[in-house]
Design a protein around this motif. Structure first.
Motif, PDB file in Angstrom:
ATOM      1  N   ILE A  88      62.303  10.079 -12.208  1.00 34.02           N
ATOM      2  CA  ILE A  88      62.574  11.511 -12.277  1.00 34.02           C
ATOM      3  C   ILE A  88      61.437  12.269 -11.624  1.00 34.02           C
ATOM      4  O   ILE A  88      61.649  13.318 -11.038  1.00 34.02           O
ATOM      5  N   GLY A  89      60.270  11.722 -11.758  1.00 35.69           N
ATOM      6  CA  GLY A  89      59.117  12.373 -11.163  1.00 35.69           C
ATOM      7  C   GLY A  89      59.347  12.662  -9.691  1.00 35.69           C
ATOM      8  O   GLY A  89      58.868  13.651  -9.162  1.00 35.69           O
ATOM      9  N   CYS A  90      60.119  11.768  -9.051  1.00 33.59           N
ATOM     10  CA  CYS A  90      60.386  11.970  -7.634  1.00 33.59           C
ATOM     11  C   CYS A  90      61.644  12.795  -7.434  1.00 33.59           C
ATOM     12  O   CYS A  90      62.017  13.135  -6.326  1.00 33.59           O
ATOM     13  N   GLY A  91      62.299  13.124  -8.521  1.00 31.77           N
ATOM     14  CA  GLY A  91      63.467  13.986  -8.414  1.00 31.77           C
ATOM     15  C   GLY A  91      64.762  13.259  -8.145  1.00 31.77           C
ATOM     16  O   GLY A  91      65.798  13.886  -8.002  1.00 31.77           O
ATOM     17  N   CYS A  92      64.726  11.937  -8.070  1.00 34.03           N
ATOM     18  CA  CYS A  92      65.952  11.233  -7.692  1.00 34.03           C
ATOM     19  C   CYS A  92      67.003  11.344  -8.789  1.00 34.03           C
ATOM     20  O   CYS A  92      68.070  11.870  -8.592  1.00 34.03           O
ATOM     21  N   LEU A  93      66.630  10.901  -9.997  1.00 38.01           N
ATOM     22  CA  LEU A  93      67.504  11.079 -11.143  1.00 38.01           C
ATOM     23  C   LEU A  93      68.921  10.612 -10.883  1.00 38.01           C
ATOM     24  O   LEU A  93      69.867  11.221 -11.344  1.00 38.01           O
ATOM     25  N   SER A  94      69.068   9.566 -10.109  1.00 37.20           N
ATOM     26  CA  SER A  94      70.420   9.139  -9.794  1.00 37.20           C
ATOM     27  C   SER A  94      70.946   8.170 -10.829  1.00 37.20           C
ATOM     28  O   SER A  94      70.246   7.253 -11.262  1.00 37.20           O
TER      29      SER A  94
END
Lengths: 148, 148
Positions: free
Chosen positions: A116-122
């Motif tokens: 999530i830190g990288c924003g992917c959250l997939s």
DNA sequence: CCACAAGTTGAAGTGAACTTGAAGTCAAGG
DNA sequence: CCTTGACTTCAAGTTCACTTCAACTTGTGG
């Protein structure tokens, strides 16, 4: 209020345990605690009931449901007041459970940083959304700790 | 089922997110997600909704209520599709919360060994029954971590 | 064209763990 | 004695996050 003698009213028990009287009555209905009745039908609790309540409350903090707590308490000796060893034995079973809970949260935290830190959250790709099944064990005995 | 095009039916969204259609509709009623309607009144979701669901689900695992999640999502930009940085910013707020949860459980575990391990389990005297208040913070911003 | 899977709604149900309310009874200090 | 606060019961209410139901309507592969 007169001196606290060997037995406690529900109010006293509530004050000392931090558990609402309504909750204590509810527990009593469920059979988790019990009391003697005065001639006027009021509850009087023996002091060991305090420890029992402490156990219940702490077990809840560990994440046990009242039903599980009921089961656990059923393992106590019925013929005598439980002693330290009895309580100790019971609560020792919590440790693996606690460890599992901690481990799960730690995994979540670690994944949080990378994923999530990288924003992917997939979904799917990301283990965050693939929840490792919550520890759900019945009765006593060791809880299985599953690796990552 | 025909090719998955740019929009998703509620069934597809459910399958890909692992969230029941009934739950998705429930979220939509609460305003957590939204959809376009076909001429026949069926829902069609844009793909970014998947990420939104992932966020919701993960936030729940961190222990947030839907109400808190609502608040958090309100902080997203309304004029454009949220990007990685947006999601990242939002979820960064979870870290302290997670840390706090972990710390609390660890304290419980450690006390378990010394306190319950010995069978005392006494209210008041024992920190086990003096629960450090659970972290309850509203909105974004850092969460206070209280020492033991 | 049509069967049938997938979608729609609003209201009601679920389960856990209590809390609240009403309508009374009991106990203890002044 | 009597007032007041603590206690009694039982049923119903609360909160959260959904799920289930009934009675339809849509959409699609054969």
């Amino acid at each position: 209020m007169l001196a606290t003698m060997t037995e406690l009213t529900i109010g006293e028990l509530s004050e000392r345990s931090g558990i609402a009287t309504s909750a204590i009555r509810y527990y009593e209905n469920r059979g988790l605690v019990w009391s003697r009745r005065t001639p006027g039908n009021q509850r009087r609790y023996e002091r060991p009931m305090l420890r029992r309540l402490a156990f219940i409350r702490t077990a809840q903090r560990v994440g046990l449901s009242l039903e599980e707590i009921e089961e656990a308490l059923a393992a106590l000796p019925s013929n005598r007041t439980p002693n330290k060893a009895d309580w100790s034995r019971l609560s020792r079973g919590w440790r693996p459970r606690l460890e599992a809970q901690i481990a799960q949260l730690e995994r979540l935290r670690d994944t949080l940083d990378s994923c999530i830190g990288c924003g992917c959250l997939s979904l799917r790709r990301c283990s965050l959304s693939n929840p490792d099944d919550v520890v759900a064990e019945r009765g006593p005995g060791p809880v299985l700790l599953e690796g990552r």
